[in-house]
Design an enzyme around this catalytic site. Structure first.
Site, short mmCIF file in Angstrom:
data_model
loop_
_atom_site.label_atom_id
_atom_site.label_comp_id
_atom_site.label_asym_id
_atom_site.label_seq_id
_atom_site.Cartn_x
_atom_site.Cartn_y
_atom_site.Cartn_z
CB THR A 143 43.06 5.74 -17.83
OG1 THR A 143 43.03 4.60 -16.95
CG2 THR A 143 41.94 5.66 -18.83
CE LYS A 167 41.19 14.52 -10.93
NZ LYS A 167 42.65 14.26 -10.98
N GLY A 203 48.14 8.08 -15.70
CA GLY A 203 48.60 9.47 -15.70
C GLY A 203 47.58 10.48 -16.20
CB THR A 204 43.92 10.38 -16.91
OG1 THR A 204 43.67 9.64 -15.72
CG2 THR A 204 43.86 9.46 -18.10
N GLY A 205 45.21 12.02 -14.53
CA GLY A 205 45.07 13.12 -13.56
C GLY A 205 46.25 14.08 -13.65
CB CYS A 206 49.93 13.45 -13.96
SG CYS A 206 50.09 12.27 -12.63
N1 LIG Z 1 37.80 6.59 -19.70
C1 LIG Z 1 37.79 7.92 -19.77
N2 LIG Z 1 37.37 8.54 -20.90
C2 LIG Z 1 37.36 9.89 -21.00
N3 LIG Z 1 37.76 10.70 -20.01
C3 LIG Z 1 38.20 10.15 -18.86
C4 LIG Z 1 38.24 8.73 -18.68
N4 LIG Z 1 38.75 8.47 -17.43
C5 LIG Z 1 39.01 9.67 -16.89
N5 LIG Z 1 38.67 10.69 -17.72
C6 LIG Z 1 38.87 12.10 -17.51
O1 LIG Z 1 40.28 12.29 -17.39
C7 LIG Z 1 40.56 13.31 -16.45
C8 LIG Z 1 41.43 12.74 -15.33
O2 LIG Z 1 40.57 12.14 -14.41
P1 LIG Z 1 40.81 10.85 -13.52
O3 LIG Z 1 39.56 10.70 -12.71
O4 LIG Z 1 41.22 9.70 -14.38
O5 LIG Z 1 42.03 11.35 -12.67
P2 LIG Z 1 42.84 10.58 -11.60
O6 LIG Z 1 42.06 9.43 -11.04
O7 LIG Z 1 43.30 11.61 -10.65
O8 LIG Z 1 44.04 10.04 -12.46
P3 LIG Z 1 45.42 9.38 -11.96
O9 LIG Z 1 45.20 7.92 -11.93
O10 LIG Z 1 46.39 9.82 -12.99
O11 LIG Z 1 45.70 9.95 -10.60
C9 LIG Z 1 39.20 13.82 -15.98
O12 LIG Z 1 38.81 14.91 -16.80
C10 LIG Z 1 38.28 12.63 -16.21
O13 LIG Z 1 36.95 13.02 -16.33
C1 LIG Z 2 54.90 9.69 -9.75
C2 LIG Z 2 53.42 9.55 -9.87
N1 LIG Z 2 52.64 10.61 -9.65
C3 LIG Z 2 51.30 10.52 -9.77
C4 LIG Z 2 50.71 9.31 -10.10
C5 LIG Z 2 49.19 9.20 -10.18
O1 LIG Z 2 48.78 8.91 -11.42
C6 LIG Z 2 51.57 8.20 -10.34
N2 LIG Z 2 51.07 6.98 -10.68
N3 LIG Z 2 52.91 8.35 -10.22
#
Ligand SMILES: Nc1ncnc2c1ncn2[C@@H]1O[C@H](COP(=O)(O)OP(=O)(O)OP(=O)(O)O)[C@@H](O)[C@H]1O
Ligand SMILES: Cc1ncc(CO)c(N)n1
Length: 268
Positions: A204, A173, A206-209
């Site tokens: 943002t 990502k 929980g975007t990764g989840c």
């Molecule tokens: N501001 C944004 N606008 C549009 N897309 C975004 C933005 N931030 C992240 N993304 C996209 O959202 C998805 C999740 O990515 P992100 O890098 O935020 O995950 P993460 O850091 O693992 O998240 P988390 O904090 O939930 O663990 C990816 O497809 C990323 O490209």
């Molecule tokens: C429980 C849990 N899983 C994953 C993340 C990462 O976004 C979080 N903040 N909390």
């Protein structure tokens, strides 16, 4: 109905973890099931405390689900400790589910560790090779591949390092780079850029989840990995675009925007 199982931590704030995963499955009309690995006392601002779940109870939850229900796809999130990683890897190996999506969650948006430092080697050796796809963000990929990732060229080289570590495919990502959030999908042979447009919002959480659960839901429905990744990217972009200004920190994404829109249920 197609089904998906999340193995992850609980977020009391409802925006990440198990709660985000189940909302995402529901938004895809996929029946959701859950195995809870840890309970976090968390809101949009911070993680206050974490209680890991006993390994035997984690194993029992996985067995209870697989011994009775069909599981079309599995998503794995927060695993907290080395022994939880091992328990999940060993128990899943017994059932060999069709699709495993591994989000190698390490640190929360607020900077709280969600995976102990000494669990990283177990994650790499025991769980990463079992997954059909892993979905690291850039800081996670830097730790797992032990290399710096500063631009899109470095992203490609990190994907190749993942292959050398025995990973079948990767969605790296790009959200943490300052450019548009373009993600790189590598299936072990070909690279595909899954492009996005940056939404300027602090919401943002929980975007990764959400993204990894959307990939699992789309795999459960019978889509290929590439299509699942593309559909999930489109879904997370809408969820971020219409994110919810709840709480004082990083607010949650809007998991049901399309559904609410169609049902004329939006009240904002
Ligand atoms: N501001 C944004 N606008 C549009 N897309 C975004 C933005 N931030 C992240 N993304 C996209 O959202 C998805 C999740 O990515 P992100 O890098 O935020 O995950 P993460 O850091 O693992 O998240 P988390 O904090 O939930 O663990 C990816 O497809 C990323 O490209
Ligand atoms: C429980 C849990 N899983 C994953 C993340 C990462 O976004 C979080 N903040 N909390």
């Amino acid at each position: 109905m197609k089904t998906a199982l999340t193995i992850a931590g609980s977020d009391s704030g409802g925006g990440a973890g198990i709660q985000a995963d189940l909302k995402t499955f529901a938004a895809h009309s996929v029946y959701g099931m859950s195995v809870i690995t840890a309970i976090t006392a968390q809101n949009t601002v911070e993680v206050r405390s974490v209680q890991n779940i006993d390994e035997q109870i984690i194993q029992d939850q996985i067995e209870a689900v697989f011994d009775d229900l069909k599981v079309d796809a599995v998503k794995i999130g927060m695993l907290s400790s080395p022994s939880i990683v091992t328990t999940v890897a060993e128990t899943l190996a017994k059932y060999q589910p069709n699709h495993i999506v591994l989000d190698p969650v390490m640190v929360s948006k607020g900077g709280h560790r969600l995976l102990a430092e000494d669990a990283i080697s177990a994650l790499k050796e025991e769980l990463m090779p079992l997954a059909d796809i892993i979905t690291p963000n850039i800081p996670e990929a830097e730790i797992l591949t032990e290399q710096k990732i500063l631009n899109e060229l470095d992203m490609k080289s990190a994907c190749i390092s993942f292959k050398k570590l025995g990973v079948k495919s990767v969605l790296l990502k790009g959200g943490h780079l300052s450019t548009d959030p373009n993600d790189l999908f590598y299936d072990g042979e070909n690279f595909y850029w899954v492009k996005g447009k940056r939404v300027h919002t602090k919401n943002t959480h929980g975007t990764g989840c959400t993204l990894s659960s959307a990939i699992a839901a789309n795999l459960a429905k019978g889509n290929t990995l590439l299509t699942s990744v593309q559909l999930a990217k489109a879904y997370i972009e809408v969820a971020i675009e219409h994110s919810l200004d709840l709480g004082n920190g990083h607010g949650p994404t809007n998991h049901f925007y399309e559904l609410y829109k169609r049902a004329h249920l939006m009240n904002q």
